[in-house]
Design a protein around this motif. Structure first.
Motif, short mmCIF file in Angstrom:
data_model
loop_
_atom_site.label_atom_id
_atom_site.label_comp_id
_atom_site.label_asym_id
_atom_site.label_seq_id
_atom_site.Cartn_x
_atom_site.Cartn_y
_atom_site.Cartn_z
N ILE A 1 0.83 -1.21 0.00
CA ILE A 1 0.00 0.00 0.00
C ILE A 1 0.87 1.26 0.00
N LEU A 2 1.92 1.26 0.80
CA LEU A 2 2.81 2.42 0.83
C LEU A 2 3.83 2.41 -0.29
N GLY A 3 4.03 1.24 -0.90
CA GLY A 3 4.98 1.15 -2.01
C GLY A 3 6.42 1.20 -1.56
N VAL A 4 6.73 0.58 -0.42
CA VAL A 4 8.11 0.55 0.09
C VAL A 4 8.55 -0.90 0.24
N THR A 5 9.84 -1.08 0.32
CA THR A 5 10.39 -2.42 0.51
C THR A 5 10.39 -2.78 1.99
N ARG A 6 10.61 -4.05 2.28
CA ARG A 6 10.63 -4.50 3.67
C ARG A 6 11.86 -4.01 4.43
N ALA B 1 7.38 -5.74 13.41
CA ALA B 1 8.00 -7.04 13.62
C ALA B 1 6.97 -8.15 13.66
N ASN B 2 5.84 -7.92 14.26
CA ASN B 2 4.77 -8.91 14.32
C ASN B 2 4.25 -9.24 12.92
N TYR B 3 4.12 -8.19 12.09
CA TYR B 3 3.65 -8.43 10.72
C TYR B 3 4.71 -9.17 9.91
N ASP B 4 5.98 -8.80 10.08
CA ASP B 4 7.04 -9.47 9.31
C ASP B 4 7.15 -10.95 9.68
N ARG B 5 6.88 -11.28 10.93
CA ARG B 5 7.02 -12.67 11.37
C ARG B 5 5.79 -13.51 11.06
N TYR B 6 4.62 -12.97 11.37
CA TYR B 6 3.40 -13.77 11.28
C TYR B 6 2.44 -13.31 10.18
#
Length: 791
Positions: free
Chosen positions: A36-41, A90-95
């Protein structure tokens, strides 16, 4: 019974439908905040914030009117809320979960909307702000009018306040309550003041703040109120508090400007504080601290992540694993104090700042600083003595000043404060302490004083002339030791005057900065459609511009009108458009300046002088013929001259020989005023010579003047019949049986009758201005074909 049996299954079906709908919504695919924001992780917080600001401005519903703008703005806001929080990210990146306890939405008044209905305990318990169920957390911060005026406003000059406006049974307040509690918990630990205003119980305070709806959130700083206009999210409120603070509180310091920053202690008369940290933005806690101590300290920030600060970190041996705070006083090479902690708390920072508010030897630049450095004696054990160096700012005094600073740096007595004053800038105070008042260049001297009361009474003793020698230092040291044993050595007393404010000259600079901040906020409010709070200011600006512009225009037109009235108008008044001069008698002809400008009503001037005449304006039209034109125009100008001062009246004439059909059509609507006999009307054509019409083009009505002959005649009755009964037209007398004889008399009296047709026009004009004349309304003005020549 049957109805009740039917209602139970129906209610069950409705409940199951709602639950299934909610389950289906919950089972929907989670949104990807990175896409949505158009950015990388791997994007940094600075990149995410920059992209968010750009997208939020692009998709804000107030700026973007496309159908999906509001939904997209909500997704952008929620995505930024997830990625800006390290825990949520971090929660979104993991789960792959956003870990939402409630759907992102809320009151559309704040730029969001409710995406779906959801159940929680607040729906069943109704936690409204009623008397019996008032939120305990809110009651802790409840504000009253007197408390706001006497406590919050003065305290807002040291810290900003965040205030929520709520009311009883406020449904929208429920949605912002979780975010509000979270923000309050964070902001209060940082030092932000919190307040809650219940409109139902504090209507006076709500009106004073300008809060006209609930819920509302506003900030107060320096006594000024600013409203919050974004979606109620934690990051938005945090940014709102940060934007309340002035822009130049903290200066960015690198290897290039560090010496310049630290060396300004002498000019500003303040210690300088440097914070070393690895975050790319100045922490909010540090900004709030800088605002609270802005009158005492100068603040700078060093970003340890920049290569431009490597030398500075190496010079002061800064630990890169924890924030470090240094305070510098007169010695720019070595910090006077230092603290270092991984999690700095507000209490630790406040204590650190309070202990380092003053230089080792500050200069007395105003009365406020003098009161703090040399407080008034209150108790015997709380005596404070001031060692004051009276010196100058010239180069010849520099050695003695540095020696006094060196002596003060070795002092360990808390009851003694060292300071200095420039004799040139504080002459009234120095005249009391100096013995040689008449000497222009007095040598530096040291005085020990003790203030006794707030009115200015003080005890003092002159110690020695000061040039910085070892003898001077030894003499001063001995006097301080004697003072500690025997305070009675202060033998002189005096009433001290109030000190001059040496920084008063900087008022213009502070005013420019304040004006810049205010204009920036005004522009920001305009860009965000903050019209309710902007209306008083905009109204004031436009009113001032309107009055200024109106005054100039009225003055210009007044001057031109006076010039026009002063010029002779005989030429315009006595000539028609074909240039025929007037032939009135010499006795009745007024001076040339008494004539007015009279224009002919033709097919060219018809639209502008009648049909499209401005509202409130009238055209006074005289009806003439080719034969009577010169006589009537001269008489007409004389009768109406006294009314030419009105800017709403225009004067014209109409040639009946050319436009008789137009007159017939127009006066059909004023038949009761004409008083026409049917037999006479059928036998001869009406003579409109000498009639005057007052035409209101905007309201479509006319007032009619019929000429009445008032002069002397041989046959008075016949004249009265001709002038009064027939309205000015030739009518045969019933007593005259010789038509040739009557015709000869009419021809001999025609010139005199024409001249006297307008004798009562001035009285008629007065009634016209009073508004007492009858009005004859018409549905529409006759068309252009009615003013074409009929012959």
């Amino acid at each position: 019974m049957a109805g009740s049996k039917m209602s139970a299954p129906l209610a069950l079906v409705l409940v199951l439908s709602v639950l299934l709908t909610g389950a289906a919504h919950a089972a929907g695919p989670e949104m990807d905040p990175y896409k949505i924001l158009g950015v990388t992780r791997s994007a940094s917080q600075a990149e995410i914030k920059k992209v968010y600001k750009r997208l939020a401005k692009e998709w804000h519903p107030d700026k973007n009117k496309s159908p999906g703008a509001e939904d997209m703005f909500i997704k952008i806001t929620k995505s930024y809320e997830i990625l800006s929080s390290e825990d949520k990210r971090a929660n979104y990146d993991r789960y792959g979960q956003t870990d939402d306890t409630q759907p992102y939405g809320g009151n559309s008044r704040y730029g969001q909307r409710q995406e779906g209905f959801y159940f929680d305990e607040s729906f069943f318990n109704f936690p409204f702000n009623s008397k019996n169920h008032r939120d305990f957390a809110d009651s802790k911060y409840t504000l009253h009018f007197n408390q706001y005026v006497n406590e919050v406003v003065p305290d807002s000059y040291k810290r900003p306040y965040l205030i929520k406006i709520t009311s009883d049974w406020c449904f929208s307040c429920i949605h912002i309550e979780p975010v509000w509690k979270e923000v309050v918990q964070e902001m209060e630990t940082l030092g932000v003041g919190i307040g809650v205003v219940d409109v139902g119980y504090e209507r006076r305070l709500a009106n004073h703040l300008g809060a006209h709806r609930t819920p509302s959130i506003l900030g107060v700083i320096n006594g000024k109120v600013t409203f919050f206009h974004y979606a109620v999210a934690k990051e938005h409120l945090r940014q709102f508090v940060e934007d309340l603070l002035p822009q130049r509180l903290v200066e960015w310091v690198t290897d290039k400007n560090d010496l310049q920053f630290l060396s300004s202690w002498h000019e500003l008369n303040k210690p300088h504080v440097l914070l070393f940290d690895q975050v790319p933005v100045v922490p909010l806690l540090y900004k709030l601290t800088a605002f609270a101590y802005k009158d005492y300290l100068q603040f700078g920030y060093v970003d340890q992540g920049l290569t431009e600060t490597a030398d500075l970190q190496k010079q002061f041996n800064i630990n890169t694993y924890a924030p470090t705070m240094l305070v510098f006083k007169e010695n720019v090479e070595k910090p006077a104090d230092i603290i270092q902690a991984k999690g700095m708390k507000k209490q630790i920072i406040d204590e650190f700042m309070s202990n380092n508010r003053f230089l080792l030897v500050p200069r007395l630049v105003n009365q406020k600083l003098f009161d703090e450095l040399c407080p008034v004696k209150q108790f015997h054990r709380r005596r404070k003595y001031c060692v004051l160096l009276i010196t100058g700012d010239e180069e010849t005094f520099s050695f003695g000043n540095e020696a006094f600073l060196s002596f003060a740096s070795t002092n360990s007595k808390e009851v003694v404060r060292f300071s200095y004053v420039y004799q040139r800038l504080q002459q009234p105070l120095c005249d009391i302490f100096m013995q040689n008042k008449d000497t222009v260049e007095s040598p530096a001297q040291v005085v020990i004083l003790e203030r006794r009361n707030a009115a200015g009474k003080a005890l003092f003793k002159q110690v020695t002339a000061w040039n910085g020698s070892e003898d001077d230092k030894q003499c001063l040291l001995e006097e301080l030791e004697r003072l500690q044993k025997d305070p009675s050595i202060l033998v002189h007393d005096a009433m001290l005057p109030e000190l001059n404010n040496e920084f008063a000259s900087m008022f213009v600079i502070r005013w420019i900065y304040a004006s810049y901040d205010y204009l920036t906020e005004v522009i920001d409010d305009i860009l965000h459609n903050n019209w309710r709070e902007m209306m008083p200011l905009l109204s004031l600006i436009f009113s001032a511009l309107f009055i200024l512009f109106g005054t100039v225009v009225v003055q210009a037109f007044s001057d031109s009108s006076e010039d026009k009235q002063a010029k002779p108008k005989a030429k315009d008044g006595t000539k028609s458009q074909n240039g025929s001069p007037g032939n009135g008698s010499a006795s009745s002809r007024p001076p040339k300046k008494n004539f007015v400008e009279v224009t002919e009503l033709t097919d060219i001037t018809y639209m502008s002088n009648l049909v499209k005449l401005r509202p409130g304006h009238m055209n006074i039209v005289l009806v003439i013929t080719d034969a009577s034109k010169n006589i009537l125009l001269s008489k007409y100008a004389k009768e109406v001259y006294s009314f030419t001062g009105s800017l709403t009246l225009h004067f014209s004439f109409l040639n009946i020989d050319k436009h008789g059909e137009w007159m017939d059509t127009l006066l059909e609507y004023a038949q009761d005023a004409m008083q026409i006999d049917e037999d006479d009307a059928g036998n001869r054509k009406m003579d409109y010579t000498g009639y005057v019409l007052a035409l209101n083009g905007h309201k479509k009505y006319l007032c009619l003047f019929k000429p009445v002959y008032t002069g002397e005649d041989i046959d008075s009755k016949s004249s009265e019949d001709e002038g009064g009964a027939s309205g000015g037209r030739s009518r045969p007398s019933s007593r005259d049986n010789h038509p040739p004889r009557r015709s000869k008399r009419s021809r001999s009296l025609s010139t005199l009758q024409i001249h006297h047709k307008l004798d009562r026009l001035a009285l008629w004009m007065e009634r016209l201005m009073e508004g007492t004349l009858p009005r004859y309304y018409i549905p529409t003005w006759p068309g252009l074909d009615k003013i074409n020549p009929s012959k």
